[in-house]
Design an enzyme around this catalytic site. Structure first.
Site, PDB file in Angstrom:
ATOM      1  N   ARG A 201      44.437  45.128  32.673  1.00  0.00           N
ATOM      2  CA  ARG A 201      44.121  45.120  34.100  1.00  0.00           C
ATOM      3  C   ARG A 201      44.917  46.215  34.809  1.00  0.00           C
ATOM      4  O   ARG A 201      45.970  46.635  34.332  1.00  0.00           O
ATOM      5  CB  ARG A 201      44.457  43.762  34.727  1.00  0.00           C
ATOM      6  CG  ARG A 201      43.723  42.580  34.098  1.00  0.00           C
ATOM      7  CD  ARG A 201      44.175  41.280  34.724  1.00  0.00           C
ATOM      8  NE  ARG A 201      43.472  40.117  34.173  1.00  0.00           N
ATOM      9  CZ  ARG A 201      43.875  39.412  33.145  1.00  0.00           C
ATOM     10  NH1 ARG A 201      44.994  39.744  32.515  1.00  0.00           N
ATOM     11  NH2 ARG A 201      43.178  38.376  32.723  1.00  0.00           N
ATOM     12  N   LYS A 226      48.082  38.295  34.997  1.00  0.00           N
ATOM     13  CA  LYS A 226      47.355  37.510  36.001  1.00  0.00           C
ATOM     14  C   LYS A 226      47.515  36.013  35.769  1.00  0.00           C
ATOM     15  O   LYS A 226      47.660  35.230  36.710  1.00  0.00           O
ATOM     16  CB  LYS A 226      45.876  37.897  35.974  1.00  0.00           C
ATOM     17  CG  LYS A 226      45.019  37.148  36.991  1.00  0.00           C
ATOM     18  CD  LYS A 226      43.578  37.600  36.890  1.00  0.00           C
ATOM     19  CE  LYS A 226      42.699  36.822  37.882  1.00  0.00           C
ATOM     20  NZ  LYS A 226      41.274  37.233  37.790  1.00  0.00           N
ATOM     21  N   HIS A 294      37.926  47.894  37.661  1.00  0.00           N
ATOM     22  CA  HIS A 294      37.950  46.744  36.750  1.00  0.00           C
ATOM     23  C   HIS A 294      36.833  46.827  35.720  1.00  0.00           C
ATOM     24  O   HIS A 294      36.910  46.179  34.666  1.00  0.00           O
ATOM     25  CB  HIS A 294      37.823  45.450  37.553  1.00  0.00           C
ATOM     26  CG  HIS A 294      38.309  44.239  36.821  1.00  0.00           C
ATOM     27  ND1 HIS A 294      39.640  44.001  36.547  1.00  0.00           N
ATOM     28  CD2 HIS A 294      37.640  43.181  36.295  1.00  0.00           C
ATOM     29  CE1 HIS A 294      39.762  42.859  35.891  1.00  0.00           C
ATOM     30  NE2 HIS A 294      38.572  42.341  35.727  1.00  0.00           N
ATOM     31  N   ARG A 297      37.893  47.739  32.283  1.00  0.00           N
ATOM     32  CA  ARG A 297      38.345  46.610  31.447  1.00  0.00           C
ATOM     33  C   ARG A 297      37.144  45.972  30.757  1.00  0.00           C
ATOM     34  O   ARG A 297      37.197  45.674  29.565  1.00  0.00           O
ATOM     35  CB  ARG A 297      39.073  45.583  32.313  1.00  0.00           C
ATOM     36  CG  ARG A 297      39.437  44.275  31.613  1.00  0.00           C
ATOM     37  CD  ARG A 297      40.349  43.450  32.521  1.00  0.00           C
ATOM     38  NE  ARG A 297      40.466  42.060  32.128  1.00  0.00           N
ATOM     39  CZ  ARG A 297      41.287  41.611  31.168  1.00  0.00           C
ATOM     40  NH1 ARG A 297      42.023  42.459  30.486  1.00  0.00           N
ATOM     41  NH2 ARG A 297      41.372  40.321  30.905  1.00  0.00           N
ATOM     42  N   HIS A 320      42.302  36.845  27.943  1.00  0.00           N
ATOM     43  CA  HIS A 320      41.415  35.827  28.502  1.00  0.00           C
ATOM     44  C   HIS A 320      41.798  34.454  27.964  1.00  0.00           C
ATOM     45  O   HIS A 320      42.029  34.284  26.765  1.00  0.00           O
ATOM     46  CB  HIS A 320      39.955  36.123  28.132  1.00  0.00           C
ATOM     47  CG  HIS A 320      39.369  37.270  28.898  1.00  0.00           C
ATOM     48  ND1 HIS A 320      39.169  38.518  28.350  1.00  0.00           N
ATOM     49  CD2 HIS A 320      38.967  37.362  30.190  1.00  0.00           C
ATOM     50  CE1 HIS A 320      38.651  39.315  29.260  1.00  0.00           C
ATOM     51  NE2 HIS A 320      38.523  38.645  30.377  1.00  0.00           N
ATOM     52  N   TYR A 329      32.811  38.608  30.608  1.00  0.00           N
ATOM     53  CA  TYR A 329      33.327  39.961  30.739  1.00  0.00           C
ATOM     54  C   TYR A 329      32.800  40.879  29.637  1.00  0.00           C
ATOM     55  O   TYR A 329      33.135  42.044  29.598  1.00  0.00           O
ATOM     56  CB  TYR A 329      34.859  39.945  30.675  1.00  0.00           C
ATOM     57  CG  TYR A 329      35.516  39.698  32.002  1.00  0.00           C
ATOM     58  CD1 TYR A 329      36.351  40.635  32.570  1.00  0.00           C
ATOM     59  CD2 TYR A 329      35.303  38.513  32.699  1.00  0.00           C
ATOM     60  CE1 TYR A 329      36.969  40.421  33.795  1.00  0.00           C
ATOM     61  CE2 TYR A 329      35.902  38.274  33.925  1.00  0.00           C
ATOM     62  CZ  TYR A 329      36.735  39.231  34.461  1.00  0.00           C
ATOM     63  OH  TYR A 329      37.335  38.993  35.670  1.00  0.00           O
TER      64      TYR A 329
END
Length: 347
Positions: A201, A226, A294, A297, A320, A329
């Site tokens: 990220r 995150k 983003h 990513r 994740h 994603y």
């Protein structure tokens, strides 16, 4: 028994004193309302289920929100604090003058519908509702405000929507990298390359320090992520070379451990390099207006899957927490799958 008296202003005040319970009182317009409330309250005390609602009736939502921002939001990451401050403005505008006790599920549903009607994205509304819900949870469990239920829990939440499927074409990547590499600050090009190669990220990349990078083992150790879980990210050969170049940056001031550092602030301290405006200008110049940083990513994670890594392996690299989020994603190119199918038939 409750004591009910008429006040000088003409209202009726009910006062209940019962052993084992705090003295409780409430004022009503009519004696009948005072009698009804007294009977219900005494019955709840007898059954051991009484909760004093007076604090939630006296405190406005605006006051509670202000306390939440001061006591709870400040314990979170700076990015989350900024996000919650924005959400709080909208919540305060709608609910601010209501008492906490008056915020019902119907009222929350009305807020949800209004925000969606205003064109706000589903995820934006979901984030605002999550903040609202957590405020009621804290008010109930920690502040003892006598709230009997969380009005957000049972309402329908907007669907999270499909994950973005923006992928970089070979030509787009070539154009993007050529442009960022020509920028006067080489850190921009290094950051973009690392994002594409590792799937980290933006906040993770900008927070990397010299001590986090192990070129010999070809890994980067991330402690501030995150989801608050540290992880070790393996580096491709390209990413390793980029980090080697970045760490050898001759312009790095002495005493600065950040790999990607910005100019000194008013306090003389250097924060991570910020490039939001530069990124926007570059996208505009290339015509990539729909490309988010983003998305790099997303691109990296999709490429890891296409390379044949398992879901568990990809998740350990990307960070994740759930396979469901990982799949949102990950977007595989159909043309790449066709090539794989051809290889299977040729075996």
């Amino acid at each position: 028994m409750a004591t009910i008296v008429k006040t000088p202003s003409g209202t009726w005040k009910a006062l209940i004193r019962k052993i084992g319970w705090p003295t409780t009182s409430k004022t009503f317009r009519t004696k009948r309302d005072a009698d009804d409330w007294s009977r219900r309250t005494e019955d709840e005390m007898v059954r051991g289920v009484f909760i004093s609602r007076s604090p939630s009736e006296r405190m406005t939502f605006g006051a509670a929100l202000k306390r939440y921002i001061a006591e709870v939001s400040t314990t979170k990451k700076l990015k989350t604090q900024s996000s919650e401050a924005g959400s709080a403005k909208h919540l305060d505008k709608f609910f601010g003058k209501y008492s906490l006790a008056a915020v019902s599920s119907e009222l929350v549903a009305s807020y949800r519908d209004q925000r969606l009607a205003d064109g706000k994205a589903n995820n934006t509304v979901r984030i605002e509702l999550a903040l609202l819900s957590h405020l009621f949870t804290i008010a109930t469990q920690e502040w003892g405000l006598g709230i009997t239920y969380n009005p957000v829990v049972n309402i329908r939440k907007p669907s999270p929507g499909e994950g973005r499927d923006r992928r970089l074409t070979v030509m787009e990547q070539e154009q993007l990298l050529n442009t960022v590499k020509q920028h006067s600050n080489p850190m921009l090009g290094w950051i973009v390359m690392i994002a594409i190669e590792t799937g980290m990220r933006q906040s993770e990349i900008l927070g990397i320090r010299h001590s986090h990078v192990d070129l010999k083992r070809r890994v980067v150790r991330l402690s501030d992520t995150k989801n608050d879980s540290s992880r070790t990210v393996p580096l491709t050969r390209v990413a390793t070379e980029v980090f080697k170049t970045a760490l050898e940056n001759p312009l790095r001031p002495s005493g600065i451990d950040l790999v990607f550092f910005g100019e000194p602030g008013k306090d003389g301290k250097r924060s991570p390099y910020q490039f939001k405006k530069i990124w926007g200008d570059i996208k505009k110049s290339l015509g990539f207006v729909d490309l988010h940083f983003h998305d790099l990513r997303h691109e990296a994670v999709s490429r890891l899957v296409e390379a044949g890594l398992s879901d568990q392996e990809v998740a350990s690299i990307s960070g994740h927490k759930s396979m469901q989020m990982l799949r949102r994603y990950t977007h595989l190119r159909a043309e790449d799958l066709v090539k794989k199918l051809d290889r299977l038939q040729d075996e």
